[in-house]
Design an enzyme around this catalytic site. Sequence first.
Site, PDB file in Angstrom:
ATOM      1  N   HIS A  13       7.310  13.406   6.566  1.00 60.48           N
ATOM      2  CA  HIS A  13       7.390  13.443   5.103  1.00 60.48           C
ATOM      3  C   HIS A  13       6.258  12.643   4.455  1.00 60.48           C
ATOM      4  CE1 HIS A  13       9.333  13.903   1.224  1.00 60.48           C
ATOM      5  NE2 HIS A  13       9.260  12.597   1.029  1.00 60.48           N
TER       6      HIS A  13
ATOM      7  N   ARG B   5      -2.225  -5.166  -1.282  1.00 60.15           N
ATOM      8  CA  ARG B   5      -3.131  -4.355  -2.096  1.00 60.15           C
ATOM      9  C   ARG B   5      -2.727  -4.288  -3.572  1.00 60.15           C
ATOM     10  NH1 ARG B   5      -3.123  -2.942   2.966  1.00 60.15           N
ATOM     11  NH2 ARG B   5      -4.878  -1.873   3.953  1.00 60.15           N
TER      12      ARG B   5
END
Length: 160
Positions: A87, A126
Amino acid sequence: MSKEGLPTPKDVSGKGLRVAVVTATWNAEICDQLHRRALETAEAAGAIVTPLRVVGALELPVVVQAAARTHDAVVALGCVVRGGTPHFDYVCDSVTQGLTRIALDESTPVANGVLTVNDYEQAVDRAGFADSAEDKGAEAMQAALETVHTLRTLDESNLK
C-alpha cells in the site's frame, strides 16, 4: 542525516502571491508541524496563504488541482510511513504522479512536501521540529515561491 546538496535558499518576496498549503491529517503531529513551518515561511515572505486540510495523502491531488487554478503556487504536505504491505508504494506513486501532472497541466508550481519514510523517527527528523535535521515544510514553501519567480522571469523575457 546529510544535508549535502541542499541549495541555499534565495531571498524571494512573496508579496502579492497567493499560495495554497494543502496538508493531509494522517500522522497529525508530523503534518501539523510541516503545515506550521510552510505557513510561517510563506508569511515571512509576505505571501497571502490559503491553508487547506484533507484526510490523507491520496486526497491531496484533487484539492491541489482545484487550488492550482486559483493560486500562484500550491504546497502539498503529508506523511506516508512504510508499513508491511505494498500500500505504501501505491500511495506514494499515485500522489507523486498526481502532483506532477497537476503542476504541468495547470502550469502552476506544486511543491511536493509529502514525506515518504520508512519509520516515524525519519518523519520527525524531516518535519522541522527544533531538534529535526531538516525542515521539509519550509523547504517546500521556499521551492514554490522560487519557482513562481522563475516562471515570471520566463514570462517577462518572452515579452521582450
